[in-house]
Design an enzyme around this catalytic site. Structure first.
Site, PDB file in Angstrom:
ATOM      1  CG  ASN A 269      -1.899   1.097   1.243  1.00 11.80           C
ATOM      2  OD1 ASN A 269      -1.644   2.203   0.762  1.00 11.80           O
ATOM      3  ND2 ASN A 269      -3.066   0.814   1.791  1.00 11.80           N
ATOM      4  CB  CYS A 330      -7.024   9.990 -13.648  1.00 13.83           C
ATOM      5  SG  CYS A 330      -7.125   8.634 -12.499  1.00 13.83           S
TER       6      CYS A 330
END
Ligand code: SAH
Length: 387
Positions: A269, A330
């Protein structure tokens, strides 16, 4: 017989202001079949456009032309030819790129990506879903692909009352398709990979980021190595991080295939790893942050902003003075100025001064339409840490 749909004064104004969508609330009257191409008129009955009609989505009309011309096979053939000739002008040094990008090519809600000899299409509204047999046949004629795959699995199709499916429309689709981007070759799984197989919208940003790379490099949210593989040949050593085991396995295979022995891959992570690296006092000459869209809806914006701030703050701390950070978002719900602000906040909290080397967006094969902020989704800043 062509159906006519009347829009309200506000709907007419939206169209005149350069937008290509009309929402249900701005439709005055008229009925049509799902996915039909309809004639759009203003409150006074004047012709405004032809558009795809949806009987399910909040976006009732998607404009395909503002000219009063027939929308027939010849019309779609010309649209596809124009999209292809624009790509030919771009001198793309890659065998994988976007051939059709919806509104940006005046074929709203249609995506066509080229991966070497294969094409992947996505029909994201009732209009393009209904048109798909014709589009498939035209693409066969114009592009002569060995296979065409429909990756009609995005969730947005549910808003149109369409099912999520993946089907071969033409020819064969192999399990892996080999493509080239610059000097790098890699395999793409068109059927199961993310999006249509790869993140084509970042191609030009990878080339840009590579210019500033040297020494020790960290690539965060690597997927199959889009950035990592382009950057590695200029780096002494590169560490790539992704939470998905499938992604890191693909990346390791791609690195080996390209003879890049200086790439280290870690399945982890990024949020945790950046903290650990900081605690260990690690430093890098260049860092890339290319996370997934943190804000998939308006409601998710506050949490997304705190996510962007966290990773940018950590990355700026890990950079050496004079080092480069390529940072992307994005999420189209987080616009360019909101993203710039959050990165600036991160710099203030990290107590570092930063200059802007480049402000970039999605690649030119994913055109943004002026007047349609929804089409500008990918922001990419290349920053330099001053001291
Ligand atoms: N940089 C890639 C595309 C990245 S897509 C390219 O150029 O091709 C985003 C990636 O982030 C996905 O592969 C996803 O598995 C990964 N990801 C999502 N959340 C993550 C997290 N918290 N930590 C690490 N990776 C994560």
């Amino acid at each position: 017989m062509e159906s006519t749909i009347t829009v309200s004064p506000r709907g007419e104004e939206r169209i005149r202001n350069g937008h290509f969508w009309v929402y249900r609330a701005d439709v005055g009257g008229g009925q049509a079949d799902s996915g039909a191409v309809v004639r759009v008129v203003g409150p006074g009955g004047r012709f405004l456009a032809r558009a795809f009609f949806s009987d399910r989505s909040q976006i009732t009309l998607r404009i395909v032309t503002k000219h009063d011309v027939p929308v027939d096979r010849g019309f779609w053939r010309a649209r596809l030819e124009q999209a292809a000739s624009f790509r030919a002008r771009l001198d793309i040094d890659a065998t994988a790129y976007r051939l059709v990008h919806g509104e940006g090519d005046l074929i709203p809600s249609l995506v066509v990506d080229r991966y070497g000899d294969y094409l992947v299409v996505q029909a994201l509204s009732q209009g393009t879903d209904r048109l798909l047999p014709e589009i498939t046949s035209l693409l066969g004629e114009l592009e002569g692909p060995k296979g065409i795959l429909a990756r009609n699995d995005p969730r947005v199709r549910l808003l149109e009352g369409l099912e999520q499916t993946v089907t071969v429309l033409h020819g064969d689709i192999p399990e892996k398709v080999s493509v080239r981007e610059g000097k790098i070759e890699y395999d793409v799984d068109l059927t199961h990979g993310q999006k249509t197989g790869a993140f084509l919208d970042q191609r030009e940003n990878r080339q840009a980021a590579a210019q500033y790379v040297g020494g020790r490099v960290l690539d965060c949210f690597s997927y199959a190595g889009g950035f990592a593989l382009q950057l590695a040949s200029r780096a002494d050593e590169l560490t790539a991080l992704d939470i998905s085991e499938d992604a890191t396995a693909m990346l390791a295979r791609n690195a080996a295939r390209n003879g890049l022995s200086n790439v280290q891959v870690r399945t982890t992570n990024v949020f945790d790893e950046l903290r650990t690296l900081d605690r260990m006092g690690e430093k890098f000459d260049a860092i890339v942050l290319d996370p997934p869209a943190f804000a998939k809806s308006k409601a998710a914006i506050p949490k997304a902003l705190s996510g962007y701030k966290e990773i940018n703050l950590r990355a700026l701390k890990l950079l050496k003075p004079g080092g480069f950070l390529t940072t992307c978002s994005c999420s189209y719900h987080v616009n360019e100025s909101a993203f710039a602000e959050v990165v600036f906040d991160a710099a203030l909290d990290a107590r570092v001064d930063v200059s802007v080397v480049e402000k970039r967006m999605q690649g030119r094969d994913h055109p943004v339409v002026l007047g349609m902020p929804e089409t500008y989704y990918l922001k990419c800043f290349i920053l330099r840490k001053l001291e």
